[in-house]
Scaffold this motif. Structure first.
Motif, short mmCIF file in Angstrom:
data_model
loop_
_atom_site.label_atom_id
_atom_site.label_comp_id
_atom_site.label_asym_id
_atom_site.label_seq_id
_atom_site.Cartn_x
_atom_site.Cartn_y
_atom_site.Cartn_z
N LEU A 49 -4.36 13.35 8.58
CA LEU A 49 -5.15 14.37 7.89
C LEU A 49 -6.13 13.76 6.88
CD1 LEU A 49 -2.36 17.02 7.26
CD2 LEU A 49 -4.27 17.21 8.87
N LEU A 50 -5.83 12.57 6.42
CA LEU A 50 -6.69 11.92 5.44
C LEU A 50 -7.68 10.95 6.08
CD1 LEU A 50 -3.97 11.13 2.73
CD2 LEU A 50 -5.77 12.86 2.57
N LYS A 51 -7.78 10.98 7.40
CA LYS A 51 -8.56 9.96 8.11
C LYS A 51 -10.04 9.96 7.74
CE LYS A 51 -9.58 12.77 12.21
NZ LYS A 51 -9.53 12.82 13.69
N GLU A 52 -10.56 11.10 7.28
CA GLU A 52 -11.97 11.18 6.93
C GLU A 52 -12.28 10.55 5.57
OE1 GLU A 52 -14.07 12.07 9.10
OE2 GLU A 52 -12.64 12.86 10.56
N PRO A 57 -6.77 1.04 4.89
CA PRO A 57 -5.50 1.36 5.56
C PRO A 57 -4.28 1.25 4.66
CG PRO A 57 -6.43 -0.71 6.36
CD PRO A 57 -7.49 -0.06 5.54
N LEU A 58 -4.32 0.33 3.70
CA LEU A 58 -3.19 0.20 2.78
C LEU A 58 -3.07 1.43 1.88
CD1 LEU A 58 -3.47 -3.56 1.75
CD2 LEU A 58 -1.89 -2.52 3.39
N ALA A 59 -4.21 2.00 1.50
CA ALA A 59 -4.19 3.22 0.69
C ALA A 59 -3.61 4.38 1.49
CB ALA A 59 -5.61 3.56 0.21
N PHE A 60 -3.93 4.45 2.78
CA PHE A 60 -3.36 5.49 3.64
C PHE A 60 -1.84 5.34 3.71
CE2 PHE A 60 -7.68 5.58 5.72
CZ PHE A 60 -7.99 6.86 5.32
N LEU A 61 -1.37 4.11 3.84
CA LEU A 61 0.08 3.87 3.89
C LEU A 61 0.73 4.29 2.58
CD1 LEU A 61 0.44 0.42 5.69
CD2 LEU A 61 0.56 2.72 6.66
N GLY A 62 0.08 3.98 1.46
CA GLY A 62 0.62 4.39 0.16
C GLY A 62 0.72 5.89 0.02
N MET A 63 -0.30 6.62 0.48
CA MET A 63 -0.27 8.08 0.42
C MET A 63 0.78 8.65 1.36
SD MET A 63 -2.20 9.25 -1.89
CE MET A 63 -2.06 10.96 -1.39
N SER A 64 0.94 8.04 2.53
CA SER A 64 1.98 8.50 3.47
C SER A 64 3.36 8.36 2.84
CB SER A 64 1.90 7.69 4.76
OG SER A 64 0.69 7.91 5.43
N ALA A 65 3.60 7.21 2.21
CA ALA A 65 4.90 6.99 1.56
C ALA A 65 5.10 7.96 0.40
CB ALA A 65 4.99 5.55 1.07
N ILE A 117 -7.76 8.32 14.81
CA ILE A 117 -7.39 7.83 13.49
C ILE A 117 -7.86 6.38 13.37
CG2 ILE A 117 -5.47 7.36 11.91
CD1 ILE A 117 -3.88 9.48 13.52
N PRO A 118 -8.74 6.08 12.44
CA PRO A 118 -9.29 4.72 12.36
C PRO A 118 -8.29 3.73 11.77
CG PRO A 118 -10.12 6.04 10.56
CD PRO A 118 -9.31 6.96 11.42
N ARG A 119 -8.40 2.48 12.19
CA ARG A 119 -7.56 1.43 11.63
C ARG A 119 -8.18 0.82 10.38
NH1 ARG A 119 -5.44 -1.95 16.98
NH2 ARG A 119 -4.11 -0.28 17.82
N GLY A 120 -9.50 0.80 10.32
CA GLY A 120 -10.18 0.29 9.14
C GLY A 120 -10.11 -1.22 9.04
N ASP A 121 -10.28 -1.72 7.82
CA ASP A 121 -10.22 -3.16 7.60
C ASP A 121 -9.52 -3.45 6.29
OD1 ASP A 121 -12.44 -3.70 5.35
OD2 ASP A 121 -13.21 -2.19 6.75
N VAL A 122 -8.89 -4.61 6.20
CA VAL A 122 -8.18 -5.06 5.01
C VAL A 122 -8.76 -6.39 4.56
CG1 VAL A 122 -5.95 -5.77 4.07
CG2 VAL A 122 -6.06 -3.89 5.68
N PHE A 123 -9.25 -6.42 3.33
CA PHE A 123 -9.86 -7.63 2.78
C PHE A 123 -10.93 -8.20 3.70
CE2 PHE A 123 -5.34 -7.75 1.26
CZ PHE A 123 -5.61 -7.27 -0.02
#
Length: 292
Positions: A49-52, A57-65, A117-123
């Motif tokens: 739901l937050l994909k937009e 991706p780490l922020a998405f994981l934090g919100m999911s948790a 759902i995008p995977r995005g990028d980390v660093f």
């Protein structure tokens, strides 16, 4: 080896984290739950739901948790006065309600699920390539498992074990049983939600199956297969479950039935799971050496 082995490995790693979160309840604290998939699904749908949002991706994981933790705390507070079996039934009912909501709430899109759902990028590292996302999953799961291991060996973890063994004696020596049970439930829910967010990023789609009662049963089987009482048992059981399902029965029309029978036999014959079998073999070898 099937061509989608990397995908199978990725799912196995995520399931290992999910099963370990269930071990926090069953193995560490003695809390029974039949609706653990609800937290996994909540985390997955939160990421979807937050994909937009222009987050990493780490922020998405934090919100999911975080959202899964909030849901777990609410359920834990509601069922705080219930006995073990009654609380387990409450979790099953809540899980079913969450599952049915995916068909009633339009934004959740029912059977079609939420996709793209995008995977995005980390660093600066793009996670779209399967290899990049594989290492991302490994690192995230390894870090969370390391934190859980430290928690398990901490005084907090020892207090949970005392509650599991005898809640009355634990309360008599001053352990706040209700508070720690709620904390354990929140911890397990948060880790399951994080695993759900990772699962959504892995497949780029979320469907109601992530919340189903059937999947909750599979999580329990994963944990029992490896050994519920040991820290690494649920993770090992989840990996074995995924490999048996994908490699042996992936193309069979009766694969689920056969897999269920095999796992039931394993659980009945070896109640302590695969790790328990290894422990028995180790004890037998030590005894034979001592006799010699």
């Amino acid at each position: 080896m099937p061509p989608n082995m990397q995908y199978v490995l990725g799912i196995a790693v995520i399931y290992a984290l999910l099963a370990t979160s269930l071990g926090v309840l069953f193995g560490w604290t003695g809390i029974y739950t039949f609706g653990h998939a609800a937290f996994f699904g909540i985390g997955a749908y939160a990421t979807a739901l937050l994909k937009e949002q222009a987050w990493g991706p780490l922020a998405f994981l934090g919100m999911s948790a975080l959202i899964a933790v909030i849901a777990a705390v609410l359920i834990g507070l509601i069922g705080q006065r219930l006995a073990k079996v009654e609380f387990a039934m409450l979790t099953m009912i809540v899980g079913q309600i969450a599952y049915l909501l995916t068909f009633r709430v339009p934004v959740l899109q029912g059977d079609n699920g939420i996709y793209s759902i995008p995977r995005g990028d980390v660093f600066g590292i793009d996670l779209t390539p399967p290899v990049s996302f594989w290492w991302y999953s490994i690192i995230v799961v390894a870090i969370v498992m390391g934190v859980l291991r430290r928690i398990h060996l901490s005084p907090f973890g020892e207090s949970l074990n005392a509650i599991r063994d005898d809640a009355v004696k634990a309360a008599a020596i001053g352990i706040p049983v209700k508070s720690l049970r709620l904390a354990a439930f929140a911890l397990a829910g948060g880790v399951a939600g994080l695993a759900g967010g990772l699962f959504a990023q892995q497949g780029s789609i979320v469907t109601p199956s992530t919340l189903s009662f059937t999947f909750s049963g599979q999580i329990i089987i994963m944990a029992l297969l490896g050994g519920m009482m040991g820290f690494w048992g649920p993770a090992l059981g989840a990996i074995l479950f995924q490999f048996i399902n994908a490699l042996v029965f992936g193309n069979s029309t009766h694969g689920t039935l056969v897999l269920g029978i095999i796992l039931l036999a394993v659980v009945m014959l070896f109640p302590s799971g695969v790790l328990g079998v290894f422990a028995r073999l180790r004890d037998l070898l030590m005894r034979s050496r001592s006799r010699q």
